[in-house]
Design a protein around this motif. Structure first.
Motif, short mmCIF file in Angstrom:
data_model
loop_
_atom_site.label_atom_id
_atom_site.label_comp_id
_atom_site.label_asym_id
_atom_site.label_seq_id
_atom_site.Cartn_x
_atom_site.Cartn_y
_atom_site.Cartn_z
N SER A 61 -8.35 -1.56 -4.59
CA SER A 61 -7.80 -1.75 -5.44
C SER A 61 -6.69 -2.73 -5.51
O SER A 61 -6.10 -3.26 -6.56
CB SER A 61 -7.02 -0.51 -5.93
OG SER A 61 -7.13 -0.85 -7.74
N LEU A 62 -5.74 -2.93 -4.93
CA LEU A 62 -4.33 -3.28 -4.80
C LEU A 62 -5.06 -4.76 -3.99
O LEU A 62 -4.25 -5.68 -4.82
CB LEU A 62 -4.26 -2.96 -3.84
CG LEU A 62 -2.56 -2.07 -4.39
CD1 LEU A 62 -2.64 -1.66 -2.43
CD2 LEU A 62 -1.75 -2.18 -4.64
N GLU A 104 -10.66 7.26 0.43
CA GLU A 104 -9.59 7.50 -0.22
C GLU A 104 -8.20 6.03 -0.58
O GLU A 104 -8.13 5.22 -1.04
CB GLU A 104 -8.74 8.56 -0.22
CG GLU A 104 -9.58 9.73 -0.91
CD GLU A 104 -9.05 11.29 -0.62
OE1 GLU A 104 -8.71 11.98 -2.23
OE2 GLU A 104 -8.22 11.30 0.10
N VAL A 105 -7.86 5.90 1.61
CA VAL A 105 -7.11 4.73 0.82
C VAL A 105 -7.84 3.48 1.70
O VAL A 105 -7.25 2.94 0.70
CB VAL A 105 -6.38 5.04 3.00
CG1 VAL A 105 -5.81 4.03 3.28
CG2 VAL A 105 -5.80 6.06 3.26
N LEU A 142 -4.18 12.35 3.17
CA LEU A 142 -5.75 10.77 2.41
C LEU A 142 -6.32 11.06 3.62
O LEU A 142 -5.69 10.72 4.88
CB LEU A 142 -4.98 9.40 1.92
CG LEU A 142 -3.70 10.30 0.76
CD1 LEU A 142 -3.40 8.58 0.75
CD2 LEU A 142 -4.79 10.94 -0.71
N LEU A 200 0.84 -1.23 0.05
CA LEU A 200 -0.08 -0.11 -0.10
C LEU A 200 0.57 1.33 0.28
O LEU A 200 0.63 1.91 -0.38
CB LEU A 200 -0.85 0.19 1.30
CG LEU A 200 -2.06 1.00 1.25
CD1 LEU A 200 -2.92 1.15 -0.05
CD2 LEU A 200 -2.38 1.26 2.00
N ARG A 201 2.07 1.18 0.92
CA ARG A 201 3.07 2.14 0.50
C ARG A 201 3.58 2.52 -0.58
O ARG A 201 3.14 3.57 -1.07
CB ARG A 201 4.25 1.97 1.87
CG ARG A 201 4.76 3.43 2.21
CD ARG A 201 5.49 3.01 3.21
NE ARG A 201 6.61 4.54 3.20
CZ ARG A 201 7.41 5.18 2.90
NH1 ARG A 201 7.20 4.93 1.23
NH2 ARG A 201 8.09 6.21 3.11
N TYR A 235 2.41 1.57 -3.42
CA TYR A 235 1.39 2.25 -5.00
C TYR A 235 1.24 3.68 -4.24
O TYR A 235 1.32 4.66 -4.83
CB TYR A 235 0.27 1.51 -4.61
CG TYR A 235 -1.22 1.51 -4.93
CD1 TYR A 235 -1.22 1.56 -5.91
CD2 TYR A 235 -2.16 2.41 -4.65
CE1 TYR A 235 -2.29 1.02 -7.08
CE2 TYR A 235 -3.24 2.54 -5.39
CZ TYR A 235 -3.01 2.48 -6.79
OH TYR A 235 -4.39 2.08 -7.64
N LEU A 236 1.02 4.30 -3.53
CA LEU A 236 0.70 5.86 -2.67
C LEU A 236 2.19 6.21 -2.50
O LEU A 236 1.79 7.76 -3.14
CB LEU A 236 -0.02 5.66 -0.93
CG LEU A 236 -1.37 5.23 -0.75
CD1 LEU A 236 -1.88 5.01 0.63
CD2 LEU A 236 -2.78 5.76 -1.95
N GLU A 252 -10.47 2.55 -0.86
CA GLU A 252 -9.95 2.40 -1.91
C GLU A 252 -8.82 2.13 -2.48
O GLU A 252 -8.63 1.02 -3.67
CB GLU A 252 -10.43 3.65 -2.63
CG GLU A 252 -11.97 3.87 -2.66
CD GLU A 252 -12.77 5.59 -3.29
OE1 GLU A 252 -11.65 6.46 -3.14
OE2 GLU A 252 -14.04 5.92 -2.77
N ALA A 253 -7.74 2.32 -2.44
CA ALA A 253 -6.30 2.01 -2.71
C ALA A 253 -6.07 0.50 -2.30
O ALA A 253 -5.73 -0.18 -3.10
CB ALA A 253 -5.07 2.76 -2.52
N ILE A 254 -7.00 0.29 -0.96
CA ILE A 254 -6.78 -0.96 -0.84
C ILE A 254 -7.13 -1.99 -1.27
O ILE A 254 -6.73 -2.93 -1.84
CB ILE A 254 -7.05 -1.13 0.88
CG1 ILE A 254 -5.91 -0.40 1.42
CG2 ILE A 254 -7.21 -2.21 1.43
CD1 ILE A 254 -6.68 -0.75 2.89
#
Length: 132
Positions: free
Chosen positions: A98-99, A91-92, A87, A43-44, A46-47, A94-96
């Motif tokens: 996606s991953l 938003e966080v 964020l 995650l880190r 990616y962000l 949503e990133a998770i």
């Protein structure tokens, strides 16, 4: 693991329980913590932003004291409550999502806590979603 370093950006000491000045993670749970850290490292990366760990492993007494779930993944070292500067929790999360979908993070629990400004992630292996 060298000197408690779990990944490029996460250290075992970050997962200490907040009770009694920071109770260390029991050695039998360190593999679970390392697994959670590996997922958070994805995650880190990616962000491209640091992740602040608010709560990692919890001992049973502390978990009860703060009103944690009786079968909380924090008790097993598989969970972390996190913040990412700049964020919001949605938003966080949503990133998770996606991953997870792309196979770069393990399926697990994701709880969004907008009022407290954090996200819960755990690598339980099955899908769980909630808002706090």
């Amino acid at each position: 693991m060298i000197d408690g370093k779990l990944t490029d950006n996460f250290h075992l000491k970050e997962w200490k329980c907040k009770e009694g000045g920071g109770t260390g993670v029991p050695w039998d749970l360190v593999p679970n913590v390392a697994r959670c850290a590996k997922n958070l490292q994805a995650l880190r990366d990616y962000l491209g932003r640091p992740i602040t760990l608010i709560s990692g492993w919890r001992g049973p007494l502390y978990n009860e004291k703060i009103g944690g779930a009786k079968k909380s993944q924090h008790l097993t070292g598989k969970a972390a409550d996190i913040r990412v500067k700049g964020l919001d929790p949605v938003e966080v999360a949503e990133a998770i999502f996606s991953l997870i979908e792309s196979g770069k993070m393990e399926e697990g629990g994701v709880g969004i806590y907008p009022k407290s400004n954090f996200v819960h992630y755990d690598c339980r292996g099955t899908k769980a979603r909630w808002r706090g």
